[in-house]
Design an enzyme around this catalytic site. Structure first.
Site, mmCIF file in Angstrom:
data_model
loop_
_atom_site.group_PDB
_atom_site.id
_atom_site.type_symbol
_atom_site.label_atom_id
_atom_site.label_comp_id
_atom_site.label_asym_id
_atom_site.label_seq_id
_atom_site.Cartn_x
_atom_site.Cartn_y
_atom_site.Cartn_z
ATOM 1 N N LYS A 195 33.315 105.870 28.529
ATOM 2 C CA LYS A 195 34.533 105.966 27.704
ATOM 3 C C LYS A 195 35.735 105.424 28.475
ATOM 4 C CE LYS A 195 32.551 109.717 25.107
ATOM 5 N NZ LYS A 195 32.205 111.127 25.055
ATOM 6 N N ASP B 217 37.784 113.506 18.381
ATOM 7 C CA ASP B 217 36.342 113.796 18.277
ATOM 8 C C ASP B 217 36.027 114.441 16.922
ATOM 9 O OD1 ASP B 217 34.033 113.389 19.635
ATOM 10 O OD2 ASP B 217 34.044 115.260 20.747
ATOM 11 N N GLN C 289 34.459 116.752 26.741
ATOM 12 C CA GLN C 289 33.048 116.358 26.785
ATOM 13 C C GLN C 289 32.156 117.601 26.636
ATOM 14 O OE1 GLN C 289 31.897 113.065 26.985
ATOM 15 N NE2 GLN C 289 29.941 114.029 26.495
#
Ligand code: NDP
Length: 293
Positions: A51, A118, A95
């Protein structure tokens, strides 16, 4: 059989990102993404690295916050609150999975929904359920949908069977595909570990999506002749012939299934490629929305 390759479709998404990015830059705005990594999980580390690399390639502002595995819940909450207040950050990604002692839902609830790129905050999931385009949809399911659209696969009226009901993948993809937007209007069935006679259910699918987490679980008996198969699974299996002694495979037994399919996504090189591309797209959109562009 047509191979639906994530790489070329992800490149299309990156092309759009770059165009939008240049417009923002010309208007004096720099999109910023913060990724929060807790602990030492090697797979999570690798994802965060990819990322970061992609942010750099696009020229985006990127911040990586690495915290030790024993981080306390309150300290993690404070990191999120600081990022919410940081004007240079438009997107925040924590994450997952977090170490076991941490409550993931409590963390996600603290992310400003306008920075939740997200798409896992209840506000964004609610918007997804309401067909409200101002929200952010989770990246992997949006990536799956985009792959189908870009490959010219008709979803309207199609029977879609999704095996897996996680919020991160299966359930969110079901909402997207039954939604009224592009790549939607499908008749969606969700299957999971309690589904009776799974093969009979999956054989009804015009489009079959596997998001299970078990290597090679979907075999030819699960697939109707001429179906489109989307493999979300990423599983590492031992392979003494591979340079690292292991390799990545999907939830679908690709070689056994491919000849029955009209189209199929490979692993690696399929859905996985799309997830980061959609994250970049969401971050750039978060910046546009914030700056009113
Ligand atoms: P979860 O473990 O959260 O969910 C797995 C789902 O599969 C559950 O709903 C479970 O059912 C169902 N399942 C498990 N066993 C069976 C079975 N025998 N029959 C039918 N259904 C079953 O996984 P995720 O959704 O997070 O991930 C799924 C896969 O996708 C993994 O391989 C993961 O690595 C991959 N992934 C890939 C991404 C990408 O970028 N390509 C991103 C995210 C995930 P139940 O709910 O009843 O337990």
């Amino acid at each position: 059989m047509k191979l639906i390759e994530g790489k070329s479709i992800a490149e299309t998404v990156y092309g759009e990102c770059l165009e939008s990015f240049e417009e923002l830059k010309a208007a004096g705005f720099l999109p910023g993404l913060a990724v929060v990594l807790v602990g030492e999980d090697p797979a999570s580390r690798a994802y965060v690295g990819s990322k970061e690399k992609k942010c750099q390639e696009l020229g985006m502002h990127s911040v990586k916050i690495e915290l030790p595995a024993e981080t306390k819940q309150e300290d993690l909450h404070q990191v999120i609150l600081d990022l919410n207040a940081d004007e240079t950050i438009h997107g925040i990604l924590v994450q997952l999975p977090l170490p076991n002692h941490l409550d993931e839902d409590a963390v996600i609830l603290r992310i400003d929904p306008a920075k939740d790129v997200d798409g896992l905050h209840p506000v964004n999931l609610g918007k997804l359920a309401m067909d409200d385009p101002t929200g952010f949809a989770p990246c992997t399911p949006s990536g799956c949908q985009r792959m189908l659209v870009e490959s010219g696969i008709e979803t309207s009226g199609a029977n879609v069977v999704i095996v897996g009901r996680s919020l991160l993948v299966g359930k969110s993809l079901a909402l997207l595909m039954m939604g009224k937007g592009e790549g939607g209007n499908a008749t969606v069935t969700i299957a999971h570990s309690r589904t009776k006679d799974l093969k009979a259910v999956t054989r009804e699918a015009d489009i079959l999506v596997a998001a299970i987490g078990i290597p090679h679980f979907i075999g030819p008996d699960h697939v109707k002749e001429g179906a489109v198969v989307v493999d979300v699974g990423i599983n590492r299996i031992a392979d003494p012939t591979a340079p690292r002694g292991s390799r990545l495979v999907g939830d679908v037994d690709f070689d056994a299934v491919k000849d029955k399919c009209e189209a199929i996504t490979p692993v690696p090189g399929g859905v996985g490629r799309m997830t980061i591309a959609m994250l970049m797209a969401n971050t750039i959109r978060a910046c546009r929305l914030k700056e009113g562009l």
